[in-house]
Scaffold this active site. Sequence first.
Site, PDB file in Angstrom:
ATOM      1  CG  ASP A 169      -0.360   0.207   2.500  1.00  0.00           C
ATOM      2  OD1 ASP A 169       0.981   0.460   2.628  1.00  0.00           O
ATOM      3  OD2 ASP A 169      -0.919   0.354   3.676  1.00  0.00           O
ATOM      4  CB  CYS A 224       0.731  -2.403   4.635  1.00  0.00           C
ATOM      5  SG  CYS A 224       0.223  -3.594   6.242  1.00  0.00           S
ATOM      6  CB  THR A 226       1.771  -2.931  11.279  1.00  0.00           C
ATOM      7  OG1 THR A 226       0.639  -3.371  10.348  1.00  0.00           O
ATOM      8  CG2 THR A 226       1.751  -1.639  12.052  1.00  0.00           C
ATOM      9  CG  HIS A 257       9.206 -24.887  11.321  1.00  0.00           C
ATOM     10  ND1 HIS A 257       9.435 -25.022  12.677  1.00  0.00           N
ATOM     11  CD2 HIS A 257      10.297 -25.544  10.985  1.00  0.00           C
ATOM     12  CE1 HIS A 257      10.372 -25.523  13.079  1.00  0.00           C
ATOM     13  NE2 HIS A 257      11.116 -25.823  11.873  1.00  0.00           N
ATOM     14  CG  HIS A 292       7.272 -28.752   9.841  1.00  0.00           C
ATOM     15  ND1 HIS A 292       7.265 -28.350  11.131  1.00  0.00           N
ATOM     16  CD2 HIS A 292       8.740 -29.029   9.807  1.00  0.00           C
ATOM     17  CE1 HIS A 292       8.238 -28.070  11.705  1.00  0.00           C
ATOM     18  NE2 HIS A 292       9.313 -28.723  10.889  1.00  0.00           N
TER      19      HIS A 292
HETATM   20  C1  RB5 Z   1      -2.104   2.575   6.436  1.00  0.00           C
HETATM   21  O1  RB5 Z   1      -1.923   3.747   7.375  1.00  0.00           O
HETATM   22  C2  RB5 Z   1      -1.802   1.414   7.503  1.00  0.00           C
HETATM   23  O2  RB5 Z   1      -2.829   1.293   8.026  1.00  0.00           O
HETATM   24  C3  RB5 Z   1      -1.415   0.304   6.619  1.00  0.00           C
HETATM   25  O3  RB5 Z   1      -0.374   0.597   5.975  1.00  0.00           O
HETATM   26  C4  RB5 Z   1      -1.114  -1.235   7.493  1.00  0.00           C
HETATM   27  O4  RB5 Z   1      -0.140  -0.843   8.713  1.00  0.00           O
HETATM   28  C5  RB5 Z   1      -2.222  -1.852   7.916  1.00  0.00           C
HETATM   29  O5  RB5 Z   1      -2.108  -2.742   8.570  1.00  0.00           O
END
Ligand code: RB5
Length: 310
Positions: A169, A224, A226, A257, A292
């Site tokens: 993203d 993304c 996180t 695994h 596994h």
């Molecule tokens: C975007 O701001 C953020 O929410 C997205 O990149 C991600 O971290 C979602 O899990």
Amino acid sequence: MKKILFVCTGNTCRSPMAQGLFLKLLNTIGRGTESERFKVQSAGLFATDGMPPSPDAVEVMLSEGIDIADHRSKQLRDNIVHEADLIVTMSAAQRDYLRDRFPEKMNCIFTINELAGESSGEVIDPYGLGREAYEASLRQIKDLLGRVIEGLLHMEEKKGKTEIAIGSDHAGFYLKKELIKTLEEENDVIDCGTYDIESADYPDIAEKVAGEVLNRGILGVLICGTGIGVTIAANKIPGIRAALCWDIFTARLAREHNNANILAVGSRVIGTDLAKEILNTFIKSTFQAGRHQRRIEKIEEIERKYRERC
Ligand code: RB5
């Protein structure tokens, strides 16, 4: 090495004939060294283990200079299917049955006719129909396999580089650019977007990458902020095992695994250098199967169970 699995019903005539013919034809059509690049097996959907091939199959194969008398039938088991890169059935019904039973292998299962470029058709089961039926079967398999092998060799030559799909993203856009640079050294990269820093919804990107992973049978990378959103979204799709990794250890174990087919990382969690190391580790590690495998099969069972409820 590419692992090819021929499948018929009882593994006493069509699939052992195809198995024997494959290696012989490979050496004739190829440059003589191709047999080292392929491992060929056969099995039957409803086979009894340990049965000899039918005498007519042995006879007609001997006329080709191929002795399959020592072949013993093998029931198709999950592990052989999981290991195979290409599964070749003798009929559309066998193909559909296998695709239904192993949706995660959907893109590796084809009839011998479609691999030879035919839109329909199948290899008639000669079992119990006498010598002439076996001869007809042999001719048909030989003709189809010739075209299948031409296609395979052509694909292998063209391939060289391994395909990998990647997507992010807006939050992962810059890290994606960096990871693509690393990947391009040894891979053909399929960039699923996003292509700028305009806000983009991570489920859209996760779905695109997951589609490429399933359709092409390749690995994928999702980024993304996180890494959590893309992981959640991708893992909704049956057959996808997306693993959110934050160090070398988790990257290695995700493949060894969990047989993860998508690596997810968080651009706001780790730096570029670590992300590159994680990516390289993920790509170079391989699934260890063994104990596994059973756990992966349980995940697939859960997918089947809940898909039926929908
Ligand atoms: C975007 O701001 C953020 O929410 C997205 O990149 C991600 O971290 C979602 O899990």
